[in-house]
Design a protein around this motif. Structure first.
Motif, PDB file in Angstrom:
ATOM      1  N   GLU A   1      16.055  58.947 -16.468  1.00 24.27           N
ATOM      2  CA  GLU A   1      15.124  57.821 -16.602  1.00 24.27           C
ATOM      3  C   GLU A   1      15.817  56.503 -16.280  1.00 24.27           C
ATOM      4  OE1 GLU A   1      13.526  58.326 -20.544  1.00 24.27           O
ATOM      5  OE2 GLU A   1      12.289  60.031 -19.908  1.00 24.27           O
ATOM      6  N   ARG A   2      17.055  56.337 -16.754  1.00 25.09           N
ATOM      7  CA  ARG A   2      17.807  55.118 -16.454  1.00 25.09           C
ATOM      8  C   ARG A   2      18.080  55.031 -14.954  1.00 25.09           C
ATOM      9  NH1 ARG A   2      21.526  51.700 -19.353  1.00 25.09           N
ATOM     10  NH2 ARG A   2      20.334  52.345 -21.157  1.00 25.09           N
ATOM     11  N   LEU A   3      18.485  56.146 -14.354  1.00 27.77           N
ATOM     12  CA  LEU A   3      18.762  56.178 -12.916  1.00 27.77           C
ATOM     13  C   LEU A   3      17.521  55.817 -12.102  1.00 27.77           C
ATOM     14  CD1 LEU A   3      20.882  56.874 -10.713  1.00 27.77           C
ATOM     15  CD2 LEU A   3      19.989  59.197 -10.780  1.00 27.77           C
ATOM     16  N   MET A   4      16.368  56.350 -12.488  1.00 29.21           N
ATOM     17  CA  MET A   4      15.132  56.030 -11.766  1.00 29.21           C
ATOM     18  C   MET A   4      14.776  54.551 -11.897  1.00 29.21           C
ATOM     19  SD  MET A   4      12.779  59.447 -12.207  1.00 29.21           S
ATOM     20  CE  MET A   4      12.679  59.308 -13.979  1.00 29.21           C
ATOM     21  N   GLY A   5      15.047  53.971 -13.060  1.00 38.06           N
ATOM     22  CA  GLY A   5      14.821  52.529 -13.218  1.00 38.06           C
ATOM     23  C   GLY A   5      15.704  51.729 -12.282  1.00 38.06           C
ATOM     24  N   TRP A   6      16.984  52.125 -12.176  1.00 35.17           N
ATOM     25  CA  TRP A   6      17.891  51.432 -11.256  1.00 35.17           C
ATOM     26  C   TRP A   6      17.445  51.595  -9.809  1.00 35.17           C
ATOM     27  CZ3 TRP A   6      22.496  54.159 -13.957  1.00 35.17           C
ATOM     28  CH2 TRP A   6      22.865  53.453 -15.113  1.00 35.17           C
ATOM     29  N   LEU A   7      16.999  52.800  -9.451  1.00 36.91           N
ATOM     30  CA  LEU A   7      16.564  53.040  -8.068  1.00 36.91           C
ATOM     31  C   LEU A   7      15.337  52.208  -7.706  1.00 36.91           C
ATOM     32  CD1 LEU A   7      17.066  56.906  -7.861  1.00 36.91           C
ATOM     33  CD2 LEU A   7      18.381  55.162  -6.625  1.00 36.91           C
ATOM     34  N   ALA A   8      14.552  51.811  -8.718  1.00 34.89           N
ATOM     35  CA  ALA A   8      13.371  50.983  -8.475  1.00 34.89           C
ATOM     36  C   ALA A   8      13.747  49.521  -8.247  1.00 34.89           C
ATOM     37  CB  ALA A   8      12.399  51.096  -9.643  1.00 34.89           C
ATOM     38  N   ASP A   9      14.957  49.123  -8.681  1.00 32.39           N
ATOM     39  CA  ASP A   9      15.430  47.756  -8.457  1.00 32.39           C
ATOM     40  C   ASP A   9      15.917  47.623  -7.013  1.00 32.39           C
ATOM     41  OD1 ASP A   9      14.892  46.716 -10.967  1.00 32.39           O
ATOM     42  OD2 ASP A   9      16.839  47.281 -11.791  1.00 32.39           O
ATOM     43  N   PRO A  10      16.203  46.396  -6.557  1.00 27.69           N
ATOM     44  CA  PRO A  10      16.644  46.231  -5.173  1.00 27.69           C
ATOM     45  C   PRO A  10      17.886  47.067  -4.846  1.00 27.69           C
ATOM     46  CG  PRO A  10      16.092  44.107  -6.126  1.00 27.69           C
ATOM     47  CD  PRO A  10      16.057  45.124  -7.252  1.00 27.69           C
ATOM     48  N   GLY A  11      17.845  47.696  -3.691  1.00 29.16           N
ATOM     49  CA  GLY A  11      18.987  48.479  -3.210  1.00 29.16           C
ATOM     50  C   GLY A  11      19.959  47.595  -2.464  1.00 29.16           C
ATOM     51  N   ASP A  12      20.361  46.516  -3.099  1.00 24.53           N
ATOM     52  CA  ASP A  12      21.230  45.516  -2.488  1.00 24.53           C
ATOM     53  C   ASP A  12      22.415  45.266  -3.414  1.00 24.53           C
ATOM     54  OD1 ASP A  12      22.367  43.266  -1.307  1.00 24.53           O
ATOM     55  OD2 ASP A  12      20.700  41.941  -1.805  1.00 24.53           O
ATOM     56  N   ALA A  13      23.617  45.547  -2.916  1.00 27.91           N
ATOM     57  CA  ALA A  13      24.817  45.395  -3.746  1.00 27.91           C
ATOM     58  C   ALA A  13      24.987  43.963  -4.245  1.00 27.91           C
ATOM     59  CB  ALA A  13      26.051  45.850  -2.981  1.00 27.91           C
ATOM     60  N   ASP A  14      24.620  42.971  -3.435  1.00 29.20           N
ATOM     61  CA  ASP A  14      24.753  41.574  -3.864  1.00 29.20           C
ATOM     62  C   ASP A  14      23.862  41.277  -5.079  1.00 29.20           C
ATOM     63  OD1 ASP A  14      26.687  40.861  -1.985  1.00 29.20           O
ATOM     64  OD2 ASP A  14      25.172  40.393  -0.473  1.00 29.20           O
ATOM     65  N   TYR A  15      22.673  41.856  -5.121  1.00 27.24           N
ATOM     66  CA  TYR A  15      21.783  41.706  -6.273  1.00 27.24           C
ATOM     67  C   TYR A  15      22.490  42.201  -7.541  1.00 27.24           C
ATOM     68  CZ  TYR A  15      18.215  43.224  -9.628  1.00 27.24           C
ATOM     69  OH  TYR A  15      17.496  43.465 -10.772  1.00 27.24           O
ATOM     70  N   TRP A  16      23.102  43.386  -7.451  1.00 31.35           N
ATOM     71  CA  TRP A  16      23.761  43.974  -8.606  1.00 31.35           C
ATOM     72  C   TRP A  16      25.022  43.205  -8.995  1.00 31.35           C
ATOM     73  CZ3 TRP A  16      21.411  47.330 -11.614  1.00 31.35           C
ATOM     74  CH2 TRP A  16      20.295  47.994 -11.104  1.00 31.35           C
TER      75      TRP A  16
END
Length: 171
Positions: free
Chosen positions: A144-159
């Motif tokens: 569930e945590r992984l799916m939440g992260w995958l829903a966020d931007p797939g941009d390393a700079d964002y993270w």
């Protein structure tokens, strides 16, 4: 013995985790299918073959002599960007140093600090299996945590910005 790779349906769950009930096996399979469906484009490793689950039959029993964290089952969804940047979403079932199982999930980015640390975990979850967490429950929480992260931007700079790390710059 090398790691095996394939679809989650290929993972020999009852060999890796002989204590799992049929209901627990179904919880793991359902959670893994949800992760596979949540991957943005089904090709999360950046290499054109789709992210694969990995498992190590030799780690089904706690490997007393191995250094580090013995991986039993895992998934790495890797997003590559230009200029050598990288963003990785991970979900693993591992042995702890105390011979307990743990489910670990993390978002990792390439390091752009003055001192090269290689990578940084920018968000992480670790649930040790025991009295409070069953393997099925911990795995479900990790997915569930992984799916939440995958829903966020797939941009390393964002993270990186979210974690207060150094911004990407040419090396």
């Amino acid at each position: 013995m090398p790691m095996s790779r394939g679809a989650f349906d290929d993972v020999p769950l009852t060999t890796l985790f002989p204590f799992l009930s049929p209901a627990d096996v179904e919880v793991l399979r359902h959670a893994a299918r949800a992760v596979d469906a949540a991957r943005v484009d089904g090709d999360g490793d950046g290499e054109g073959e789709g992210a694969k689950w990995e498992w190590a039959l030799q780690h089904a029993v706690f490997p007393r002599t191995q250094q580090g964290t013995p991986l039993i089952l895992g998934l790495d969804v890797i997003e590559r960007a230009d200029m050598g940047d990288q963003l990785e979403f991970q979900l693993w079932v591992v042995w702890t140093g105390l011979a307990q199982l743990a489910v670990e999930a993390a978002v990792t980015v390439a390091c752009w600090c003055d001192t090269d640390h290689a990578t940084h975990d920018v968000d992480a979850l670790r649930l040790v299996v025991g009295e409070e967490n069953s393997l099925a429950g911990a795995f479900q929480a990790g997915t569930e945590r992984l799916m939440g992260w995958l829903a966020d931007p797939g941009d390393a700079d964002y993270w990186r910005a979210r974690a207060g790390l150094s911004a990407r710059r040419p090396r």
